[in-house]
Design an enzyme around this catalytic site. Sequence first.
Site: not given
Ligand code: NAP
Length: 500
Positions: A163-164, A187-190, A244, A264-265, A298, A397
């Site tokens: 979602w960021n 699938k976008p973030a919720s 994510g 990309e974590l 990130c 983080e």
């Molecule tokens: P997240 O909780 O891991 O969620 C990311 C996506 O995955 C969302 O669409 C989420 O859906 C989905 N998801 C959640 N649980 C899942 C599962 N069990 N199986 C498959 N998909 C699932 O991350 P976030 O809080 O949205 O994003 C923040 C994180 O992203 C931070 O750690 C940040 O550093 C990282 N990030 C990394 C980069 C990079 O380039 N390395 C860039 C941007 C962000 P829902 O929204 O429905 O939960």
Amino acid sequence: MTTASAGIAIPDELTSKTNLIAGDWVDARSGERFEVRSPATGEVLAEVPSCAPADVDAAVAAAKAAWPAFKARHVYERSAIVLRMAELVRERAKTIARVLSAEQGKPYETESLPEVMEVALNFQLAGEDVVRMETPVLAMRDPNKRVLTFREPYGVMAVITPWNFPTVIPSEYIGPGLAAGNTMIMKPASTTPLSMILVARCIEEALEEFDLPEGVFNLVTGRGSVVGDYLVSHPDVDIVGFTGETVTGESICARAGIKQTLMELGGNGPQIVCSDANLEAAAAAAAYGCFFNAGQVCCATERILVEDEVHDRFLELLLAEARKWRLGDPFDPATTMGPLNNEPTAVKTEEHLADAKAKGAEILTGGKRESGRPTDLYFPPTVIDGVRRDMLLNLEETFGPVAPVIRYTSNEEAVEIANESGYGLQMSVFTSSIKKCFWFADRLRTGNVVFNDSTDYWEAHEPFGGGGGTKSGHGRLGGRFTLDDVTHLKTVAIDFEKAL
Ligand code: NAP
């Protein structure tokens, strides 16, 4: 346009049937929906389908059926399609950006509009780069043979994003993925699906103009634990692009098996400030790295490592920079930082600050949510000094608008601290010494390192991703480097002697 909400008019396309499956805009089969709220006002912006495995099955089947015909289209045609997608996004940038600000909370003028323009740039780069991909031709021992290599798409690609950056991160996969000939389920973030649904409209229209089979690009909304989880282990999905949290990425890798994955974590980027640095520039860059998108990046500056002898002067400059940031409504032109996107991020920020305070760190400005705002998500720019290596602010983080200052006494110690959290996405070093640039570049365990600018510096065409062996993932996003990761090499050996 229908409902006026959170200071914006909600486009009609977002009021019903917002999933795209096999070329049709549909609801979830169950009819269930969930609300998307503005973090700035708390108002409901729209409701979107809450999908289940049956919806995912339909989307995957559509993508699978469309793949052979899509892959067979000439590469110059696929290039033209993604270039057309870029045009359509540019034409609608303001509408998409307003929805993006409303659902995510980032300032409209300084962050949302540039983000949407970068979506168009990512599509443009993919369209331009895909026709210039080169592959090796090898000399063979057998004099009658020639060997060529070609880049082939994997097939059906699942894309799951956070979602960021609700539009630009998807575009980093979608542009190269489609240009290379993969079909897709996204699938976008919720908390932020709406702006991506508007981008999906552009994609679908471009595909229609080229008379492509239905199902080349599909979009499903729903909970990650339901839709995402099912999608990544689906037997007909061939490649997964995920951005994510590290913990989510680890569980996806465990379930994706031998599928190709791009992960990309998370990050925990340090900015190292050496005693020979331009301290004014270092302080401005640190504030930007900590407060841009309210620290929800990130590659945000998660920690500032300052050499002992310049600590006091740097801190003074950093505080002055932090006071320039204006927390407020994303649509107010004076705002430079919006509210946090969601409650778990606010809670985690509070937990990390409480841990540091309990262990002796000192909060110099900010430090708690502001009261009297329309929601509880307004967290001010926070500067905290006296941060030590055993604190969560150093080891994990945070993802909030926090500038934690850690002292160090030698270059070796700075490297040790920078590397110890195990994340390795993007780091930054401020120094006037070219010799030190290379010294640090060789020792920092990270995918990307920036000298004399913020950890938040990137350009769309550079390779971006986690350093080998770190918790920040694998694969590269950025222009032609993503094209390499969404395709595999096929080797073709030809015996020309035996040809008739
Ligand atoms: P997240 O909780 O891991 O969620 C990311 C996506 O995955 C969302 O669409 C989420 O859906 C989905 N998801 C959640 N649980 C899942 C599962 N069990 N199986 C498959 N998909 C699932 O991350 P976030 O809080 O949205 O994003 C923040 C994180 O992203 C931070 O750690 C940040 O550093 C990282 N990030 C990394 C980069 C990079 O380039 N390395 C860039 C941007 C962000 P829902 O929204 O429905 O939960």
